[in-house]
Design a protein around this motif. Sequence first.
Motif, PDB file in Angstrom:
ATOM      1  N   LYS A  33       0.853  -1.183   0.000  1.00 15.17           N
ATOM      2  CA  LYS A  33       0.000   0.000   0.000  1.00 15.17           C
ATOM      3  C   LYS A  33       0.887   1.230   0.000  1.00 15.17           C
ATOM      4  CE  LYS A  33      -0.769  -0.053   5.032  1.00 15.17           C
ATOM      5  NZ  LYS A  33      -1.825  -0.125   6.085  1.00 15.17           N
TER       6      LYS A  33
ATOM      7  N   ASN B  19       1.669   5.166   1.104  1.00 17.61           N
ATOM      8  CA  ASN B  19       1.475   6.279   2.020  1.00 17.61           C
ATOM      9  C   ASN B  19       1.427   7.562   1.192  1.00 17.61           C
ATOM     10  OD1 ASN B  19       2.024   8.527   3.802  1.00 17.61           O
ATOM     11  ND2 ASN B  19       2.681   7.046   5.342  1.00 17.61           N
TER      12      ASN B  19
ATOM     13  N   GLU C  75      -7.526   3.594   1.567  1.00 18.70           N
ATOM     14  CA  GLU C  75      -6.141   3.230   1.293  1.00 18.70           C
ATOM     15  C   GLU C  75      -5.974   2.837  -0.170  1.00 18.70           C
ATOM     16  OE1 GLU C  75      -4.175   1.822   5.470  1.00 18.70           O
ATOM     17  OE2 GLU C  75      -5.089   0.250   4.226  1.00 18.70           O
TER      18      GLU C  75
END
Length: 633
Positions: free
Chosen positions: A370, A372, A388
């Motif tokens: 994932k 940021n 996300e």
Amino acid sequence: MTVSSDLIADDIEQYLERHANKTMLRFITCGSVDDGKSTLIGRLLYESKLVFEDQLTALENDSRKVGTQGEGLDFALLVDGLAAEREQGITIDVAYRYFTTERRKFVVADTPGHEQYTRNMVTGASTADLAVILIDARKGVLTQTRRHSYLVSLLGIRHVVIAVNKLDLVDYSQEVFDNIVAEYRAFTDEIGLKNVVPIPMSAYMGDNLTERSANTPWYDGPTLIDHLETVEIDDDVQQRPFRMPVQWVNRPDLDFRGFSGQVTSGIIRPGDRIRVLPSGKESTVARIVTMDGDLIEAIAGQSVTITLTDEIDISRGDMLASSDALPPVADQFEAHVVWMGEHEMLPERPYLCQIGTMTVQARITKPKHKINVNTMEKTATDTLALNEIGVCNLSFDRPVPFDPYADNRDTGGFILIDRLTNTTVGAGLIQHSLRRSDNIHWQAVDIDEKARETLNSHKPCVVWFTGLSGSGKSAIANELERKLHALGCHTYLLDGDNVRHGLNRDLGFTEADRVENIRRVTEVAKLMADAGLIVLASFISPFQIERQSAKETIGADQFFEVFVDTPLAVAEKRDPKGLYKKARSGALKNFTGIDSPYETPVSPDIRIDTTSSSTLDAADQIIRHLLERGIIH
């Protein structure tokens, strides 16, 4: 000023003719909450005295028109087109506003800035050419600013206006403006956004919206409306290969059979060779039909009906493509996924996937990482939570034609839908197919299921026992296997505890692990049934969607769900393994019935009430059902 919605046909025709040849710009306003998006649009419309167009025709083929009357009226009535999604009693809106200026036509998507409404920003951005991202001059670049900017880049929008808003609240400070722009450009350099135009403004006061403001003498760039009217959008969609997902098979009479849809890219003409995917059959375009008559060509963005010179079996979801520039066809992909569901994404859980006009079953087989949005750091993950963004491997239950999203938004983008609630839980952008999708093929064999059925003298099937721990599933399954063995049937019992000693020893009892546990067992049970066995699968299998997926994978005619119905209090009183006692004390987490849910079967093939039926009675009840269904003789 008086405004009326009465329609005057002549006025509408003159209006549409006057603006027919103007170019169209689709843009989105986004940013963090309270950055001033609605104020910006309202002030922009008021200051520029824009002329408004149709309510919903551009995006939703709505035939209603909005007309205006009134002496001295400088601009028409604003009408919002709302694309609403209702979930858990909350209405979430994307307002589409349609208007024109003297130089251009516009469609603007006004989306909420709240973090939980990121899905709406994705919806609005999916068809936009340009994004206006607002930043509150007092707050600077926020996480939501970065998230929206990253999504803008991911979704293929290459033109961005950074509207540094509310400058009046910081005394029109050039230093504040320059610092924000510098910080934002450092971020956009990381994500690949190049065409960024910063504009200092106060939406409330009208600074630099339609006229250069005297409050910012240090700024010599365009006003917002000047930039929107003159920005050149690189639109090469007509130069790309022809693609048209089939939305409808049209056959009003025996002499006409057409295939309707919207051309998503390229140009098509009568006489062109096309191929139907995924079947691969070819033909030639005979006619291009519309309500206004036949066309000599159809271009990207037009909705048409195409007839072919050959009788070919084509269904909704198939794609018509240029035979000399075909899209790939695959069933496994790597894709960016934006998760929009309140419940976290579970690997291997089946979701519905809509790609083009086709709906398939999809599983996210492996989240790779994932992202940021603040640091652009990639971190390993097993799941994705609300809002996300990650890169994942996916598998579909059948091959589909596609283009990488970077090449074609319409054939490379998809949405994921929860099978039970029918809500959109994710949006995806295909990067490429996985090599294994091209290299792995089903091997044909000579001895098939029918041959094994003849040898065994009974049909194969899977009897799937579900119920709480302590309900008696294993005892009933064991007694049923004993009886079937006595009848000469070839059987195998898959027990929930037994498979965790080997096949599933690496799995725990989290929700994600439970999903994977049942997926593996389903595939094993399917292979065993293909081998000709009567498979008895005894698993708590608490989630309805996994049981339904098992039924679809194995086949409805070979899958029999047996609900061993035992009240929680009764199962807990039995507690043969002491598990309920551990769960109540907190020593055992995620235990079904205590701190993890059990979803009761909606319509099982057989329901067994263990408070009134013995193990022998239950086994006999199942035997009778198998006799009635012709599994055993």
